[in-house]
Design a protein around this motif. Structure first.
Motif, mmCIF file in Angstrom:
data_model
loop_
_atom_site.group_PDB
_atom_site.id
_atom_site.type_symbol
_atom_site.label_atom_id
_atom_site.label_comp_id
_atom_site.label_asym_id
_atom_site.label_seq_id
_atom_site.Cartn_x
_atom_site.Cartn_y
_atom_site.Cartn_z
ATOM 1 N N GLY A 10 -8.064 41.116 -31.439
ATOM 2 C CA GLY A 10 -7.169 40.230 -30.422
ATOM 3 C C GLY A 10 -7.973 38.953 -29.702
ATOM 4 N N GLU A 11 -9.252 39.135 -29.478
ATOM 5 C CA GLU A 11 -10.041 37.857 -28.896
ATOM 6 C C GLU A 11 -9.898 36.690 -29.716
ATOM 7 O OE1 GLU A 11 -10.673 37.371 -26.182
ATOM 8 O OE2 GLU A 11 -12.498 34.946 -26.334
ATOM 9 N N ILE A 12 -10.968 37.850 -31.272
ATOM 10 C CA ILE A 12 -10.617 36.818 -32.276
ATOM 11 C C ILE A 12 -9.593 35.772 -32.917
ATOM 12 C CG2 ILE A 12 -11.664 36.453 -34.804
ATOM 13 C CD1 ILE A 12 -13.276 39.232 -34.020
ATOM 14 N N ALA A 13 -8.985 36.273 -32.498
ATOM 15 C CA ALA A 13 -7.315 35.357 -32.970
ATOM 16 C C ALA A 13 -7.067 34.528 -31.996
ATOM 17 C CB ALA A 13 -6.099 36.203 -33.262
ATOM 18 N N MET A 14 -7.733 34.900 -30.264
ATOM 19 C CA MET A 14 -7.542 34.105 -29.943
ATOM 20 C C MET A 14 -7.776 32.444 -30.041
ATOM 21 S SD MET A 14 -4.065 33.182 -27.904
ATOM 22 C CE MET A 14 -4.570 32.170 -26.488
#
Lengths: 324, 342
Positions: free
Chosen positions: A269-273
């Motif tokens: 989730g963090e990487i996608a953001m």
């Protein structure tokens, strides 16, 4: 170059660091006389003595707390969690003590907390977890998870030499299944640097740990269909190597994030953001993730296999973004 | 044969107790004037045990305090301006405004700052004691825990760990009657915390915490045992919290008779009486010390009040050894990428 298992590479790295620096010592449950539940520290007691290879009571909070104290006054402790699942008992010491000392009063806490993580060996809900997300949210900690013997040795050395607390997650499925060339003698793999394990131009897979190997398998399969996948092994989860991640995804325009950890609040989730915030206009397709579902890790083999991300799911995700 | 405390040492302890009380009284005024950021935790009535236990340590030993051990910090060389600036959140405070109250110190000064989570200091101080043993040093580690804090898992893990490894650790367990509003009998089913020592196979002792001479000697015995390699001590001091948990709490739940009982046993008054009865000091000496402290406090408070608040940008500093913290400087492929705070 000698070929070692993943486990042997960790052992060699630890051993060399203990030979190199007398401030380095080990503490944990059953690590001395017994050599550790997975035998990572076998032979250490005989070589380094019981002062530097300390068998402790079953007290994860005390093991990590004592490591913090010893580190504050100049030693370089490496604490073993017999299974990384048990690190939850030391959560407070890690997130509130170790992680905040430097920020609050300028004191570095150079500790390493290492232990076996992950599933695939039918360990059930309490011997199979991936715990990175609990700590990923804590500024002040560093998290690494090697996937190859080369990286395992280089990262344990870097972790021991780091001035801040490092969580070193070793995947137990890889311990004796993965072999690779490991240079003799000293080298480090820097913390905070991802590694491109396969070059490609069409889709980027961002992954780590056991899932690196599944992702490489998936890349092989789709290559036969003409999809060239770049596989980025994150190696360090905190801090993330934005430079490698973003430049690879900017190049391919398509990203699949694969992790064995459960979905919600996972690192994907963090990487996608970050991709969304910084290189949105380079994207040719939505960023997708392949993860375990939001359940505890089940015990029985068919359940566990269903739970764990499989090569076929990665293949499908790659095809989907490639054809978007 | 136990050493005898000299007049000089006793007056020294008197100074630190009185300094603690007077600094806290001044902090109380500042609190009411709205000049303090956050809460104020007083150690009124407990100054004796904090001072006397810390006084039993030597150069090279390590000390970790909890919120009601300001006196122990003064013994280790902390000055009032550090405390004032901490409470005011000033940029000149030892933590540069990063943390508050007694949450400051440094390894060089032998002071390990606490976190608010009770019990966690015990394993950490056990680790310092472990390092001391491994490095063949004589230093011991000493820390405090309240009666409430002894209910935590960290207390048990830390003491048991230190006991098994025979570490030079001294844990001062302060029975001050209440943990916030919870009386001791709701915290544990025993009368004396030191009784737990037997369960760990370590030394345990209970002393009158408002008798500084008794606390000093008991701590000294524990320190000597630790230096000789005889392992940890759980030293219980019986005292009483004479105010609420913090200044916002008027402690209505504490029976008046208890406060009256302990008021008569105030550690400062008791030392004054002792010194007078033994012809070692009189009112003139006490007044001189009080006067000296007043001057020290005025100067330090003036410095604290004139000190600037911290530069907001330092909020981003010091998370990792590499500065600025890594996530703030990630190279961006695009010029107009989302702005990070700078």
């Amino acid at each position: 170059m000698p070929v070692l298992t993943y486990l042997e590479a960790i052992r060699q790295g630890l051993w060399e660091e203990m030979e190199r620096d007398e401030r380095v010592f080990l503490l944990g449950e059953d690590i001395g006389v017994y050599g550790g539940a997975f035998k990572v520290t076998e032979g250490f007691l005989e070589r380094f003595g019981e002062e530097r290879v300390i068998d402790t009571p079953i007290s994860e909070a005390a093991i990590v707390g004592a490591a913090i104290g010893a580190a504050l006054v100049g030693l370089r402790p490496v604490a073993e969690m017999q299974f990384i699942d048990f690190i939850s008992i030391a959560f407070d010491q890690l997130t509130n003590f170790a992680a905040k000392c430097r920020y609050r009063w300028g004191a570095g806490v150079p500790i390493v907390v290492r232990g076996p993580c992950g599933g695939g060996v039918h360990g059930g809900p309490f011997h199979s977890q991936n715990v990175e997300a609990y700590f990923f949210h804590t500024p002040g900690l560093k998290i690494v998870e090697p996937a190859t013997p080369y990286d395992a040795k280089g990262l344990i050395k870097a972790a021991i030499r780091d001035e801040d607390p490092v969580l070193y997650f070793e995947h137990k499925y890889l311990y004796r299944r993965i072999r690779g060339e490991v240079p003799e003698g000293d080298y480090i793999v820097p913390i905070g640097k991802a590694d491109i394990k396969r070059l490609g131009r069409d889709v980027t897979i961002l992954t780590y740990g056991w899932m690196l190997h599944k992702s490489l398998e998936a890349a092989e399969i789709v290559a036969q269909e003409g999809i060239e996948v770049e596989v980025v092994d994150l190696r360090t989860l905190l801090p993330l190597d934005d430079e490698t991640i973003l430049s690879s995804v900017a190049k391919t325009g398509r990203a699949v994030i694969v992790h064995e950890d459960t979905r919600t609040g996972g690192i994907a989730g963090e990487i996608a953001m970050r991709i969304n915030e910084r290189i949105f206009e380079y994207l040719e397709a939505p960023v997708v993730r392949v993860t375990a579902p939001d359940t505890p890790i089940p015990f029985s083999p068919p359940l566990e296999e269903f739970f764990l991300p499989q090569v076929e799911e990665i293949v499908q995700a790659v095809r989907w973004v490639a054809n978007y | 044969m136990e050493e005898t405390l000299t007049r000089e040492q006793l007056l020294d302890m008197y100074y630190y107790m009185k300094l603690t009380r007077m600094v806290e009284e001044r902090l109380q005024r500042l609190y009411r004037q709205g000049k303090i950021v956050g809460g104020l935790y007083r150690s009124l009535g407990q100054e004796g045990e904090s001072v006397a236990s810390a006084y039993a340590l030597e150069e090279g030993d390590f000390l970790a305090v909890m919120i009601r051990n300001l006196g122990a910090l003064f013994v280790r060389g902390v000055r009032p301006w550090e405390v004032f600036t901490q409470y005011m959140g000033k940029g000149t405070s030892p933590t540069r405004g990063k943390d508050n109250i007694v949450h400051f110190g440094s390894v060089e000064r032998g002071i390990i700052p606490p976190i608010s989570h009770l019990g966690d200091l015990i394993p950490v101080m056990a680790g310092i004691a472990l390092a001391s043993k491994m490095q063949r040093k004589r230093s011991v580690a000493l820390t405090y825990i309240g009666d409430g804090g002894t209910s935590t898992g960290a207390f048990h893990e830390g003491l048991n760990f230190a006991a098994v490894l025979k570490l030079p650790l001294i844990v001062i367990a302060e029975d001050n009657g209440y943990a916030y509003s919870t009386p001791k009998h709701k915290q544990m089913a025993i009368e004396n915390i030191a009784d737990r020592a037997i369960g760990y196979g370590i030394f345990g002792e209970t002393v009158d915490g408002n008798d500084v001479i008794a606390v000093y000697h008991a701590t000294r015995r524990a320190v000597e045992r630790a230096r000789e390699g005889l392992g940890p001590t759980l030293l219980e001091v019986k005292t009483f919290r004479m105010r609420g948990h913090a200044e916002h709490d008027d402690a209505w739940y504490v029976p008046r008779e208890l406060l009256e009982y302990w008021q008569k046993r105030d550690p400062i008054l008791r030392l004054e009486t002792y010194l007078k009865e033994h012809g070692m000091a009189d009112e003139t000496d006490f007044e001189a010390i009080t006067h000296r402290i007043e001057q020290e406090i005025e100067a330090d408070l003036q410095y604290a009040e004139q000190s600037p608040m911290p530069d907001p940008r330092i909020a981003l500093e010091g998370v990792y050894a590499e500065t600025p913290s890594v996530s703030e400087v990630a190279p961006l492929p695009r010029e107009h990428a989302v702005r990070t705070r700078s």
